[in-house]
Design a protein around this motif. Structure first.
Motif, mmCIF file in Angstrom:
data_model
loop_
_atom_site.group_PDB
_atom_site.id
_atom_site.type_symbol
_atom_site.label_atom_id
_atom_site.label_comp_id
_atom_site.label_asym_id
_atom_site.label_seq_id
_atom_site.Cartn_x
_atom_site.Cartn_y
_atom_site.Cartn_z
ATOM 1 N N ASP A 23 21.935 8.701 19.668
ATOM 2 C CA ASP A 23 22.759 8.339 18.504
ATOM 3 C C ASP A 23 24.177 8.886 18.611
ATOM 4 O O ASP A 23 25.028 8.600 17.793
ATOM 5 N N LEU A 24 24.392 9.756 19.628
ATOM 6 C CA LEU A 24 25.707 10.403 19.729
ATOM 7 C C LEU A 24 26.490 9.846 20.907
ATOM 8 O O LEU A 24 25.934 9.599 21.973
ATOM 9 N N ASP A 25 27.796 9.690 20.726
ATOM 10 C CA ASP A 25 28.674 9.320 21.849
ATOM 11 C C ASP A 25 29.133 10.622 22.515
ATOM 12 O O ASP A 25 30.083 11.271 22.075
ATOM 13 N N TRP A 26 28.411 10.996 23.589
ATOM 14 C CA TRP A 26 28.690 12.297 24.218
ATOM 15 C C TRP A 26 30.037 12.323 24.913
ATOM 16 O O TRP A 26 30.557 13.395 25.213
ATOM 17 N N THR A 27 30.635 11.130 25.128
ATOM 18 C CA THR A 27 31.968 11.126 25.765
ATOM 19 C C THR A 27 33.048 11.538 24.758
ATOM 20 O O THR A 27 34.170 11.833 25.143
ATOM 21 N N ARG A 28 32.665 11.592 23.485
ATOM 22 C CA ARG A 28 33.642 11.995 22.447
ATOM 23 C C ARG A 28 33.209 13.289 21.764
ATOM 24 O O ARG A 28 33.589 13.596 20.649
ATOM 25 N N GLY A 78 37.423 10.119 15.499
ATOM 26 C CA GLY A 78 37.323 9.650 16.881
ATOM 27 C C GLY A 78 36.747 10.653 17.854
ATOM 28 O O GLY A 78 36.580 10.368 19.034
ATOM 29 N N ARG A 79 36.459 11.843 17.374
ATOM 30 C CA ARG A 79 35.869 12.867 18.253
ATOM 31 C C ARG A 79 35.177 13.908 17.396
ATOM 32 O O ARG A 79 35.422 13.996 16.184
#
Ligand code: 6PG
Length: 254
Positions: free
Chosen positions: A61-66, A34-35
């Protein structure tokens, strides 16, 4: 675990490959846990990698919030100083991607070296409070640790023949670097022992001897601090351009 050594034609190919590896490992960490906790390298070499990460297609492609960002070391200067590793990451990565402020763990080197190191140690231990190692103690299970290599073999600010190399407990130390006449704050090898992935990222002929010493030299972490970075169960990658790999023998590639 035997390191994976990957050699690329030049610095541009190295940056592209390095960014792809970091992004792939980050996506894997986010999918599984999840992170992603990422320790960033300082100096100049990784700037091109950070720029690749900050642009499409990788950035999208990246979830920068995680993403949770840490630094392997910092110079004892203000964060807007041209020598600051934090500033270098801001200029090449953070200006272009939206990482929540609370996910960015800058080493506060505007404080004294001792105070900055103590604050960072406490912050890391708080962040990993729920993460325990085999012995039940808190352990810094970083998902990805990116490290450069100095031509004298230092990694982060763990310089040859310094106390940081054999520090058994502290994850962060203030270090006065004689040869630079400068204070640094650095993570220690103890901070990397639980890392899932450690990437040594090295470019240029000036590093070829240090690369060979680290990979093919006798085991002597006091002289070759990279050899002190030994994640207990993690993978080690060496990403090199052809110049940095120039002095490696065939044994390193079997
Ligand atoms: C720093 C770095 C340091 C760096 C090496 C290589 O603060 O300088 O953390 O360990 O990775 O010195 O630096 P270059 O990439 O500039 O050659």
């Amino acid at each position: 675990m035997k390191p994976q050594i990957r050699v690329y034609a030049d610095a541009a190919e190295l940056a592209a490959a390095g960014a792809e590896l970091v992004a792939g490992l980050a996506r894997e960490a986010q999918a599984e846990r999840g992170r992603c906790t990422l320790v960033l390298a300082g100096g100049s070499t990784p700037a091109a990698l950070y720029r690749q990460l900050a642009h499409e297609p990788l950035s999208g492609d990246l979830d920068w919030t995680r993403m949770f960002l840490f630094w392997g070391d910092e110079r004892c200067v203000s964060p807007d100083d041209a020598r600051s590793n934090f500033r270098m990451v801001c200029e090449n990565l953070l200006r272009r991607v939206e990482v929540p402020h609370g996910n960015i763990f800058r080493i506060p080197c505007e404080l004294s070296p001792d105070a900055a190191a103590a604050w960072y140690e406490e912050t890391l231990r708080g962040f990993f409070a729920g993460v325990q190692g085999a012995g039940g103690d808190i352990t810094p299970a970083f998902d990805v640790v990116l490290l450069g290599l100095g031509d004298d073999g230092h990694v982060a600010s763990i310089f040859p023949n310094t106390a940081a190399i054999s520090e058994p407990n502290r994850w962060v130390l203030p270090i006065y670097v004689e040869k630079l006449d400068a204070w640094r704050v650095t993570l220690t090898p103890a901070a990397f022992k639980a890392a899932r992935n450690v990437i040594f990222y090295v470019s240029g002929l000036a590093k070829s001897r240090a690369v060979r010493e680290a990979l093919e030299g006798t085991h002597d972490p006091q002289q070759r601090p990279a050899q002190a970075v030994r994640p207990e169960n993690g993978k080690i990658y060496w990403l090199l351009d052809a110049q940095a790999a120039m002095d490696l023998g065939p044994r390193s590639f079997d």
